[in-house]
Design an enzyme around this catalytic site. Structure first.
Site, PDB file in Angstrom:
ATOM      1  N   SER A  29       8.274  13.219  -1.656  1.00  0.00           N
ATOM      2  CA  SER A  29       8.113  13.088  -3.109  1.00  0.00           C
ATOM      3  C   SER A  29       7.620  14.406  -3.701  1.00  0.00           C
ATOM      4  O   SER A  29       8.004  14.791  -4.802  1.00  0.00           O
ATOM      5  CB  SER A  29       7.110  11.983  -3.435  1.00  0.00           C
ATOM      6  OG  SER A  29       7.556  10.752  -2.939  1.00  0.00           O
TER       7      SER A  29
ATOM      8  N   HIS B 255      12.291   6.813   1.376  1.00  0.00           N
ATOM      9  CA  HIS B 255      11.517   5.558   1.299  1.00  0.00           C
ATOM     10  C   HIS B 255      12.468   4.359   1.307  1.00  0.00           C
ATOM     11  O   HIS B 255      12.214   3.362   1.995  1.00  0.00           O
ATOM     12  CB  HIS B 255      10.694   5.497  -0.004  1.00  0.00           C
ATOM     13  CG  HIS B 255       9.618   6.522  -0.127  1.00  0.00           C
ATOM     14  ND1 HIS B 255       9.483   7.326  -1.239  1.00  0.00           N
ATOM     15  CD2 HIS B 255       8.605   6.873   0.708  1.00  0.00           C
ATOM     16  CE1 HIS B 255       8.426   8.116  -1.084  1.00  0.00           C
ATOM     17  NE2 HIS B 255       7.882   7.869   0.092  1.00  0.00           N
TER      18      HIS B 255
ATOM     19  N   LYS C  19      -4.882  12.503  -5.889  1.00  0.00           N
ATOM     20  CA  LYS C  19      -3.852  13.404  -6.402  1.00  0.00           C
ATOM     21  C   LYS C  19      -3.625  13.142  -7.896  1.00  0.00           C
ATOM     22  O   LYS C  19      -3.915  12.071  -8.392  1.00  0.00           O
ATOM     23  CB  LYS C  19      -2.534  13.155  -5.666  1.00  0.00           C
ATOM     24  CG  LYS C  19      -2.646  13.174  -4.169  1.00  0.00           C
ATOM     25  CD  LYS C  19      -1.346  12.653  -3.560  1.00  0.00           C
ATOM     26  CE  LYS C  19      -1.499  12.317  -2.092  1.00  0.00           C
ATOM     27  NZ  LYS C  19      -0.356  11.570  -1.559  1.00  0.00           N
TER      28      LYS C  19
ATOM     29  N   ARG D  36       8.318  10.834   9.772  1.00  0.00           N
ATOM     30  CA  ARG D  36       9.504  11.697   9.663  1.00  0.00           C
ATOM     31  C   ARG D  36       9.548  12.719  10.780  1.00  0.00           C
ATOM     32  O   ARG D  36      10.609  13.061  11.284  1.00  0.00           O
ATOM     33  CB  ARG D  36       9.491  12.443   8.314  1.00  0.00           C
ATOM     34  CG  ARG D  36       9.729  11.580   7.113  1.00  0.00           C
ATOM     35  CD  ARG D  36       9.313  12.287   5.843  1.00  0.00           C
ATOM     36  NE  ARG D  36       7.881  12.608   5.876  1.00  0.00           N
ATOM     37  CZ  ARG D  36       7.200  13.100   4.854  1.00  0.00           C
ATOM     38  NH1 ARG D  36       7.818  13.390   3.737  1.00  0.00           N
ATOM     39  NH2 ARG D  36       5.912  13.337   4.945  1.00  0.00           N
TER      40      ARG D  36
HETATM   41  O1  PNS Z   1       2.117   7.932   0.544  1.00  0.00           O
HETATM   42  P1  PNS Z   1       0.727   8.263   1.002  1.00  0.00           P
HETATM   43  O2  PNS Z   1       0.023   9.048  -0.058  1.00  0.00           O
HETATM   44  O3  PNS Z   1       0.719   8.922   2.342  1.00  0.00           O
HETATM   45  O4  PNS Z   1      -0.043   6.872   1.137  1.00  0.00           O
HETATM   46  C1  PNS Z   1      -1.355   6.817   1.572  1.00  0.00           C
HETATM   47  C2  PNS Z   1      -1.942   5.402   1.362  1.00  0.00           C
HETATM   48  C3  PNS Z   1      -1.853   5.014  -0.101  1.00  0.00           C
HETATM   49  C4  PNS Z   1      -1.175   4.411   2.203  1.00  0.00           C
HETATM   50  C5  PNS Z   1      -3.426   5.435   1.835  1.00  0.00           C
HETATM   51  O5  PNS Z   1      -4.104   6.483   1.218  1.00  0.00           O
HETATM   52  C6  PNS Z   1      -4.161   4.114   1.547  1.00  0.00           C
HETATM   53  O6  PNS Z   1      -3.952   3.154   2.237  1.00  0.00           O
HETATM   54  N1  PNS Z   1      -5.003   4.108   0.489  1.00  0.00           N
HETATM   55  C7  PNS Z   1      -5.748   2.950   0.090  1.00  0.00           C
HETATM   56  C8  PNS Z   1      -7.243   3.110   0.379  1.00  0.00           C
HETATM   57  C9  PNS Z   1      -7.530   2.789   1.814  1.00  0.00           C
HETATM   58  O7  PNS Z   1      -7.367   1.696   2.293  1.00  0.00           O
HETATM   59  N2  PNS Z   1      -8.014   3.826   2.533  1.00  0.00           N
HETATM   60  C10 PNS Z   1      -8.327   3.738   3.929  1.00  0.00           C
HETATM   61  C11 PNS Z   1      -7.145   4.133   4.787  1.00  0.00           C
HETATM   62  S1  PNS Z   1      -7.611   4.238   6.478  1.00  0.00           S
END
Ligand code: PNS
Length: 165
Positions: free
Chosen positions: A135, A24, A48, A97
């Site tokens: 992570s 990150h 999660k 990645r």
């Molecule tokens: O590190 P991650 O878990 O892959 O991150 C995912 C994240 C937090 C970026 C995604 O789940 C998110 O944007 N969540 C906020 C809710 C939201 O806007 N959902 C619609 C996404 S299309």
């Protein structure tokens, strides 16, 4: 769309960051080079079961990015696009990645574009040394006291040691 000749671009790098890894940080460093302001946004509303509380994840990011003056960390709840609008961001930064990341990222980027067409998702590649890092694996290795050195910043190593000994 803005037609300003010189405009300042704010990007948001969202994620769970449970915890932040050197992969990150590699992406944050790359983003900080090309965007005027980079907000690392920690999602609070995850399904999660997180190891670290959201505020703790922000603290670790702040400590690890202290020297980068155009980088800040914040929490967000609810839709990413709502948060991006309130912070005046025009870019969402995400890392890819490997090919296996692509499908999930494509789906999110297209859905986010549907919600807010003015905000672009920009993908960057982390250094290849981090292409296998996540992570989830960091937590698993730390739990069994087998985390190799150099995969997470010192502040995260300390906090993992405090949790798992
Ligand atoms: O590190 P991650 O878990 O892959 O991150 C995912 C994240 C937090 C970026 C995604 O789940 C998110 O944007 N969540 C906020 C809710 C939201 O806007 N959902 C619609 C996404 S299309």
């Amino acid at each position: 769309m803005s037609t300003d000749k010189y405009k300042s671009v704010t990007a948001i790098y969202p994620g769970s960051f449970d915890p932040v890894t050197n992969g990150h940080l590699d992406l944050i460093a790359r983003g900080a080079m090309i965007f005027d302001r980079l907000i690392v946004a920690v999602a609070q509303n995850m399904d999660k079961d997180p190891l670290f509380a959201p505020a703790e994840r922000v603290e670790m990011i702040e400590a690890a990015t202290f020297d980068w003056k155009n980088v800040e960390a914040d929490l967000f709840e609810g839709l990413l696009m709502d948060f991006a609008r309130t912070r005046g961001a025009s870019v969402i930064l995400r890392g890819i990645r490997a090919v296996s990341d692509y499908e999930y990222e494509l789906q999110m980027a297209m859905m986010n574009r549907k919600i807010e067409p003015q905000i672009e998702t920009v993908f960057m590649l982390p250094g290849e040394a981090y292409s296998y890092l996540s992570s989830r694996l960091v937590k698993e290795l730390a739990r069994f006291k087998g985390l190799p050195k150099g995969l997470v910043p010192p502040v995260v190593e300390e906090r993992l040691r405090a949790k798992f000994g």
